[in-house]
Design a protein around this motif. Structure first.
Motif, short mmCIF file in Angstrom:
data_model
loop_
_atom_site.label_atom_id
_atom_site.label_comp_id
_atom_site.label_asym_id
_atom_site.label_seq_id
_atom_site.Cartn_x
_atom_site.Cartn_y
_atom_site.Cartn_z
N THR A 163 0.83 -1.21 0.00
CA THR A 163 0.00 0.00 0.00
C THR A 163 0.86 1.25 0.00
O THR A 163 2.01 1.24 0.45
CB THR A 163 -0.92 0.06 1.24
N THR A 164 0.27 2.32 -0.50
CA THR A 164 0.86 3.66 -0.37
C THR A 164 -0.06 4.45 0.55
O THR A 164 -1.23 4.63 0.26
CB THR A 164 0.98 4.36 -1.74
N GLU A 165 0.50 4.91 1.66
CA GLU A 165 -0.26 5.68 2.65
C GLU A 165 0.11 7.16 2.49
O GLU A 165 1.29 7.52 2.62
CB GLU A 165 0.08 5.21 4.07
N ILE A 166 -0.88 7.98 2.22
CA ILE A 166 -0.67 9.43 2.07
C ILE A 166 -1.46 10.10 3.19
O ILE A 166 -2.69 10.00 3.23
CB ILE A 166 -1.17 9.92 0.70
N VAL A 167 -0.77 10.76 4.11
CA VAL A 167 -1.46 11.34 5.27
C VAL A 167 -0.95 12.74 5.57
O VAL A 167 0.18 13.09 5.23
CB VAL A 167 -1.28 10.47 6.54
N SER A 172 -0.75 14.79 16.91
CA SER A 172 -0.62 13.36 17.19
C SER A 172 -1.66 12.50 16.47
O SER A 172 -1.87 11.34 16.84
CB SER A 172 -0.70 13.07 18.69
N GLY A 173 -2.33 13.05 15.47
CA GLY A 173 -3.34 12.27 14.76
C GLY A 173 -3.31 12.53 13.26
O GLY A 173 -2.60 13.42 12.78
N ILE A 174 -4.10 11.74 12.55
CA ILE A 174 -4.18 11.87 11.10
C ILE A 174 -5.43 12.67 10.75
O ILE A 174 -6.56 12.28 11.07
CB ILE A 174 -4.21 10.47 10.45
N VAL A 175 -5.23 13.81 10.11
CA VAL A 175 -6.34 14.72 9.79
C VAL A 175 -7.02 14.28 8.49
O VAL A 175 -8.24 14.21 8.40
CB VAL A 175 -5.84 16.17 9.66
N CYS A 176 -6.24 14.01 7.46
CA CYS A 176 -6.81 13.52 6.20
C CYS A 176 -5.82 12.53 5.59
O CYS A 176 -4.61 12.64 5.81
CB CYS A 176 -7.16 14.64 5.24
N SER A 177 -6.36 11.58 4.85
CA SER A 177 -5.50 10.51 4.35
C SER A 177 -6.05 9.91 3.07
O SER A 177 -7.21 10.10 2.71
CB SER A 177 -5.39 9.41 5.41
N ILE A 262 -0.37 7.47 -7.77
CA ILE A 262 0.12 7.92 -6.46
C ILE A 262 0.12 9.45 -6.40
O ILE A 262 -0.31 10.04 -5.40
CB ILE A 262 1.54 7.36 -6.20
N ILE A 263 0.55 10.08 -7.47
CA ILE A 263 0.56 11.55 -7.50
C ILE A 263 -0.87 12.10 -7.46
O ILE A 263 -1.14 13.11 -6.79
CB ILE A 263 1.32 12.06 -8.74
N GLU A 264 -1.81 11.44 -8.13
CA GLU A 264 -3.22 11.83 -8.04
C GLU A 264 -3.72 11.74 -6.60
O GLU A 264 -4.48 12.59 -6.14
CB GLU A 264 -4.08 10.93 -8.94
N GLY A 265 -3.28 10.69 -5.88
CA GLY A 265 -3.65 10.53 -4.47
C GLY A 265 -3.10 11.66 -3.62
O GLY A 265 -3.78 12.16 -2.71
N ILE A 266 -1.87 12.07 -3.90
CA ILE A 266 -1.27 13.20 -3.18
C ILE A 266 -2.07 14.48 -3.44
O ILE A 266 -2.39 15.23 -2.50
CB ILE A 266 0.20 13.38 -3.60
#
Length: 340
Positions: A163-167, A172-177, A262-266
């Protein structure tokens, strides 16, 4: 009776689709491929890690190689349990280890409750008395030295095997991903398909990975391009082994579609990011980690499209485990980063 702190053995585990890394007392005791070889008749474990990878795609009917993790999560928890047990026995050279085992295991952000249960079952199967979990992007950020506790937006792109995780992290938390099932294994499949279509040549996963590592690139205009790579496969027309030469320009074409996803996901993650955090990302840039960060020219390609600074972690493959070790050293202090 008070239990000595020395009888509690801490293990950090990064269960990756491609590689598993296990640390103990700040030392990496395992860094091997996530694969096992078993006897097909009685499911007895024959080899684990590098030894099993040497057998992969070369076995006969009585031996089967299994990759227990798929897309970053456990697909076969019994095989995962065998793999972890095999790695631990390999590392400590004995069946039983004195003291209680405390595990901190990394999991992808998009992991479901069912997948978390599979992780718990596997850890309990190897004798874990305590189990904690942490999301991989948070561990990677901590391992890169980022202060994730501040009210500042930090963007991390972790390109692993499955997987590619974009966050975007803050407080201390993940706002959007965004979690994409496009990563290292997808790149291998892209390479196999391209070589089949354009060279009429059939290659295996190991050869595809070799191409990705030694000639992998996502930009044509590199400052230091890798030399052409000679590979051998089976000619689909004649059935006879044949050698061809692969250049980094070929690999750019092979991976173009997946890198574009992946770039679209970013870009999508940046679109849904709150404006104040977007301003922070503009200041700090994008942090790349995971095995995919080694692809030549990836940072420049992302930077050209997003117009943002892109920084590669000092040791992309070890960022997650560095973060795990930091959390294990001060478990009470860092419990706000862990999952319940």
């Amino acid at each position: 009776m008070k239990i000595s702190k020395y009888l509690v053995q801490d293990y950090g585990v990064d269960l990756g689709t491609a590689n598993t890394i296990i640390t103990h007392q700040d030392t990496i005791i395992v860094n091997e491929p996530s694969i096992i070889a078993v006897d097909n008749q009685n499911r007895k474990l024959l080899a684990v890690g590098k030894e099993a990878m040497d057998m992969h795609e070369k076995t006969h009917e009585h031996i089967k190689t299994i990759k227990p993790l798929k897309d970053g999560v456990i697909a076969d928890y019994y095989a995962t349990e065998q793999m972890i047990r095999g790695f631990l026995q390999k590392a400590i050279h004995q069946k039983f280890f004195l003291g209680r085992k405390r595990f901190l295991i990394c999991i992808p952000y998009a992991t479901t409750e069912v997948e978390k249960r599979a992780v718990r079952d596997s850890a309990q199967g190897v004798g874990a008395s305590e189990l904690y979990m942490i999301h991989e992007p948070i561990a990677a950020a901590v391992g890169m030295g980022l202060d994730v506790t501040q009210a500042e937006g930090k963007m991390v792109v972790d390109i692993g095997g499955g997987t590619t995780e974009i966050v975007i992290l803050s407080l201390s938390g993940i706002v959007c991903s965004q979690s994409l099932r496009v990563a290292g294994n997808t790149f291998d499949t892209d390479i196999i398909d391209y070589v089949r279509r354009n060279y009429n040549l059939l290659i295996g996963e190991r050869t595809a990975e070799k191409i990705k590592i030694e000639a992998g690139a996502v930009l044509d205009d590199l400052d230091n391009p890798p030399p052409p790579l000679k590979i051998v496969g089976r000619d689909l027309m004649t059935g006879i082994p044949k050698a061809v030469s692969i250049t980094h320009h070929d690999v750019v074409n092979m991976l173009d579609k997946s890198i574009s996803k992946i770039i679209e996901g970013i870009l999508h993650t940046l679109e849904v990011c709150p404006p104040e955090l977007a301003a922070d990302v503009y200041d700090y840039g994008i942090y790349l980690t995971g095995g995919g960060a080694y692809l030549r020219g990836l940072d420049k390609r992302i930077s050209r499209i997003t117009k943002l600074k892109v920084k590669i972690a000092p040791e992309p493959l070890l960022s997650v485990m560095k973060g795990v070790d930091i959390c294990l050293k001060n478990l009470d202090k860092n419990k706000h980063l862990l999952l319940n």
